[in-house]
Design a protein around this motif. Structure first.
Motif, PDB file in Angstrom:
ATOM      1  N   UNK A  40     -12.540 -40.956  11.097  1.00  0.00           N
ATOM      2  CA  UNK A  40     -12.793 -40.942   9.647  1.00  0.00           C
ATOM      3  C   UNK A  40     -11.516 -41.438   8.982  1.00  0.00           C
ATOM      4  N   UNK A  41     -11.438 -42.734   8.745  1.00  0.00           N
ATOM      5  CA  UNK A  41     -10.219 -43.377   8.236  1.00  0.00           C
ATOM      6  C   UNK A  41     -10.391 -43.836   6.808  1.00  0.00           C
ATOM      7  N   UNK A  42      -9.450 -43.478   5.957  1.00  0.00           N
ATOM      8  CA  UNK A  42      -9.426 -43.942   4.576  1.00  0.00           C
ATOM      9  C   UNK A  42      -8.190 -44.825   4.380  1.00  0.00           C
ATOM     10  N   UNK A  43      -8.315 -45.803   3.497  1.00  0.00           N
ATOM     11  CA  UNK A  43      -7.192 -46.696   3.206  1.00  0.00           C
ATOM     12  C   UNK A  43      -6.999 -46.790   1.698  1.00  0.00           C
ATOM     13  N   UNK A  44      -5.756 -46.875   1.270  1.00  0.00           N
ATOM     14  CA  UNK A  44      -5.402 -47.139  -0.122  1.00  0.00           C
ATOM     15  C   UNK A  44      -4.463 -48.333  -0.142  1.00  0.00           C
ATOM     16  N   UNK A  45      -4.679 -49.256  -1.074  1.00  0.00           N
ATOM     17  CA  UNK A  45      -3.762 -50.385  -1.236  1.00  0.00           C
ATOM     18  C   UNK A  45      -3.338 -50.494  -2.701  1.00  0.00           C
ATOM     19  N   UNK A  46      -2.095 -50.911  -2.887  1.00  0.00           N
ATOM     20  CA  UNK A  46      -1.573 -51.217  -4.212  1.00  0.00           C
ATOM     21  C   UNK A  46      -0.464 -52.246  -4.030  1.00  0.00           C
ATOM     22  N   UNK A  47       0.277 -52.536  -5.048  1.00  0.00           N
ATOM     23  CA  UNK A  47       1.309 -53.572  -4.968  1.00  0.00           C
ATOM     24  C   UNK A  47       2.240 -53.326  -3.775  1.00  0.00           C
ATOM     25  N   UNK A  48       2.208 -54.235  -2.807  1.00  0.00           N
ATOM     26  CA  UNK A  48       3.120 -54.194  -1.674  1.00  0.00           C
ATOM     27  C   UNK A  48       2.958 -53.021  -0.734  1.00  0.00           C
ATOM     28  N   UNK A  49       1.805 -52.336  -0.759  1.00  0.00           N
ATOM     29  CA  UNK A  49       1.678 -51.109   0.023  1.00  0.00           C
ATOM     30  C   UNK A  49       0.258 -50.910   0.556  1.00  0.00           C
ATOM     31  N   UNK A  50       0.168 -50.508   1.833  1.00  0.00           N
ATOM     32  CA  UNK A  50      -1.077 -50.067   2.464  1.00  0.00           C
ATOM     33  C   UNK A  50      -0.841 -48.663   3.009  1.00  0.00           C
ATOM     34  N   UNK A  51      -1.711 -47.729   2.659  1.00  0.00           N
ATOM     35  CA  UNK A  51      -1.624 -46.363   3.168  1.00  0.00           C
ATOM     36  C   UNK A  51      -2.924 -46.042   3.910  1.00  0.00           C
ATOM     37  N   UNK A  52      -2.822 -45.649   5.175  1.00  0.00           N
ATOM     38  CA  UNK A  52      -3.983 -45.274   5.977  1.00  0.00           C
ATOM     39  C   UNK A  52      -3.909 -43.783   6.292  1.00  0.00           C
ATOM     40  N   UNK A  53      -4.986 -43.069   6.054  1.00  0.00           N
ATOM     41  CA  UNK A  53      -5.034 -41.630   6.307  1.00  0.00           C
ATOM     42  C   UNK A  53      -6.385 -41.277   6.897  1.00  0.00           C
ATOM     43  N   UNK A  54      -6.461 -40.107   7.528  1.00  0.00           N
ATOM     44  CA  UNK A  54      -7.748 -39.681   8.051  1.00  0.00           C
ATOM     45  C   UNK A  54      -7.617 -38.873   9.318  1.00  0.00           C
ATOM     46  N   UNK A  55      -8.775 -38.668   9.950  1.00  0.00           N
ATOM     47  CA  UNK A  55      -8.853 -37.818  11.135  1.00  0.00           C
ATOM     48  C   UNK A  55      -9.448 -38.614  12.289  1.00  0.00           C
ATOM     49  N   UNK A  56      -8.830 -38.496  13.460  1.00  0.00           N
ATOM     50  CA  UNK A  56      -9.270 -39.249  14.630  1.00  0.00           C
ATOM     51  C   UNK A  56      -9.183 -38.370  15.874  1.00  0.00           C
ATOM     52  N   UNK A 275     -17.592 -47.232   5.425  1.00  0.00           N
ATOM     53  CA  UNK A 275     -16.462 -47.796   6.159  1.00  0.00           C
ATOM     54  C   UNK A 275     -15.474 -46.742   6.635  1.00  0.00           C
ATOM     55  N   UNK A 276     -14.959 -46.956   7.843  1.00  0.00           N
ATOM     56  CA  UNK A 276     -13.993 -46.056   8.451  1.00  0.00           C
ATOM     57  C   UNK A 276     -14.611 -44.877   9.167  1.00  0.00           C
ATOM     58  N   UNK A 277     -15.944 -44.776   9.179  1.00  0.00           N
ATOM     59  CA  UNK A 277     -16.622 -43.635   9.797  1.00  0.00           C
ATOM     60  C   UNK A 277     -17.320 -44.059  11.086  1.00  0.00           C
ATOM     61  N   UNK A 278     -17.074 -43.307  12.167  1.00  0.00           N
ATOM     62  CA  UNK A 278     -17.785 -43.570  13.416  1.00  0.00           C
ATOM     63  C   UNK A 278     -19.244 -43.129  13.270  1.00  0.00           C
ATOM     64  N   UNK A 279     -20.130 -43.543  14.187  1.00  0.00           N
ATOM     65  CA  UNK A 279     -21.569 -43.312  13.982  1.00  0.00           C
ATOM     66  C   UNK A 279     -22.023 -41.866  14.108  1.00  0.00           C
ATOM     67  N   UNK A 280     -21.144 -40.936  14.527  1.00  0.00           N
ATOM     68  CA  UNK A 280     -21.552 -39.530  14.500  1.00  0.00           C
ATOM     69  C   UNK A 280     -21.698 -39.040  13.062  1.00  0.00           C
ATOM     70  N   UNK A 281     -21.053 -39.766  12.119  1.00  0.00           N
ATOM     71  CA  UNK A 281     -21.201 -39.445  10.699  1.00  0.00           C
ATOM     72  C   UNK A 281     -22.506 -40.051  10.197  1.00  0.00           C
TER      73      UNK A 281
END
Length: 421
Positions: A40-56, A275-281
């Motif tokens: 379960x991956x979430x992403x945030x983007x803004x000026x010059x930055x990518x942040x990836x968070x979640x549970x795996x 997006x970012x979710x495996x098929x068990x979700x």
């Protein structure tokens, strides 16, 4: 009396779509190493930055930094002028292990008893407006941006194009729901700066009228081309200028374009992103199953239009409810509730069965993360994986597997539905 209906789409360079693609690229990378990965991956983007968070939960390792940069480069953010490019952006990862409380409800000793990865409601929709059983407005909105992206990548005309773009199509329907004509189109595209702003806007509008839209219309079947025969309103970059765009113009987050991902506002939406979710979700896998049911029902002639709702409880295999709405278009002498009972007998809707039916444990998801998850052509492609099983093979020292993309778009249950009804 006629009425208007509108749908929008966004390009792969739209900041929210950048996030969807990074999240699904991470999911694909985990599945390519461990098909049992729970992600379960979430992403945030803004000026010059990518942040990836979640549970795996996985046995595989992936480089979040490398994958994020590869996606950003592929989309086309490759110049420092954009204030967001794959070489210079910072990539931060806050991915951690999946909750054991969730895992115990999903993973079972008997695989067939796998529970749903979450509670929730999911919808599938189909109609006869387009040959792929999608509504005209969302399909045209996607096609416009796909053509715009193809022109940008080819780089021969409209060389000022940048990756971020949006489109919107308004269609006029007759009182009985028959498409009559295109009423309005809105296209906003990011572009390089011009010396003179007045000339800039005139040039972009001229190119859209003379290059983009003729190219789009040429790809359409005759019944859809006719909708463009009468005059319609065209809005191009209505603010007058769109140089600052992408993650520099607006921050982006995974899962904020759920209507673009589905049916453009037709039917209904359960609220869960894909997006970012495996098929068990089941937010993802059951939404695919609901579309598969709806499309096969319309193709089988049961109705001209249908909405399918599925509902699940976390940790429980069987859906707690199935609902069918044929909008009064049913061709069989049954109520919608009676049709729903039949459909429940035809389709196995346990998460295990859905995942097996569409082979959802394969790295197939980045392809879905722009221009919609539905109405796409089903195809088979060779992908590299980093494990071995009965379906893998070795070539030039690497391991590959042939996998099916958009399997939920198959019309493989038409005969079963016809026989049952």
């Amino acid at each position: 009396m006629s009425y208007l209906f509108t749908s929008e789409s966004v390009s792969e360079g739209h900041p929210d779509k950048v996030c969807d693609q990074i999240s699904d690229a991470l999911l694909d990378s985990f599945l390519a190493r461990d098909p049992e990965s729970k992600v379960a991956c979430e992403t945030l983007v803004t000026t010059g930055l990518v942040v990836c968070a979640g549970e795996v939960r996985t046995t595989g390792y992936v480089s979040v930094d490398d994958i994020a940069r590869q996606v950003v480069q592929k989309i086309g953010y490759d110049k420092s002028d954009y204030q967001f490019d794959y070489k210079s952006c910072a990539v931060l990862s806050a991915i951690h292990s999946q909750s054991s409380d969730i895992n115990q409800g999903v993973v079972r000793a008997i695989e067939e008893e796998q529970g749903a990865g979450d509670q929730g409601i999911m919808f599938g929709y189909a109609c006869k407006e387009m040959d792929n059983f999608m509504p005209i407005t969302i399909e045209l909105s996607h096609i416009i941006l796909q053509e715009l992206a193809a022109i940008r990548r080819e780089g021969k005309v409209m060389t000022y194009l940048r990756p971020d773009a949006k489109s919107q199509v308004t269609l006029q329907y007759s009182e009985n729901g028959t498409p009559e004509k295109i009423d309005a189109i809105v296209i906003s595209t990011q572009h390089d700066d011009f010396d003179e702003e007045g000339k800039m806007l005139a040039k972009i509008k001229k190119d859209i009228q003379e290059i983009l839209l003729p190219g789009v219309i040429a790809t359409l079947p005759d019944k859809i081309k006719k909708l463009f025969d009468t005059e319609y309103t065209l809005h191009v970059n209505p603010t007058g200028k769109f140089v600052i765009g992408g993650p520099h113009g607006d921050s982006g987050v995974t899962g904020r374009k759920i209507i673009v991902d589905t049916y453009g506002g037709k039917g209904a939406h359960g609220g869960g992103a894909f997006s970012g979710k495996d098929p068990s979700k089941v937010d993802r896998s059951a939404a695919y199953a609901a579309r598969h049911i709806a499309k096969n029902m319309v193709a089988a002639g049961i109705c001209d239009e249908v909405l399918v709702q599925l509902a699940y409880a976390i940790g429980v295999a069987q859906p707690v409810g199935i609902f069918i709405n044929t909008y009064g278009t049913a061709k069989v002498t049954m109520s919608d509730s009676e049709i729903a009972q039949k459909i429940e007998q035809i389709f196995d809707l346990r998460p295990f069965a859905i995942i097996k039916r569409f082979n959802l444990k394969n790295p197939i998801y980045q392809e879905t993360a722009s221009y919609g998850h539905f109405g796409r052509d089903c195809f088979e492609k060779e992908v590299e994986v980093f494990y071995q099983d009965k379906d893998t093979y070795t070539k030039e020292g690497k391991t590959f597997k042939k996998v099916t993309f958009f399997g939920w778009e198959k019309l493989d249950y038409v005969d079963k539905i016809k026989a049952a009804f």
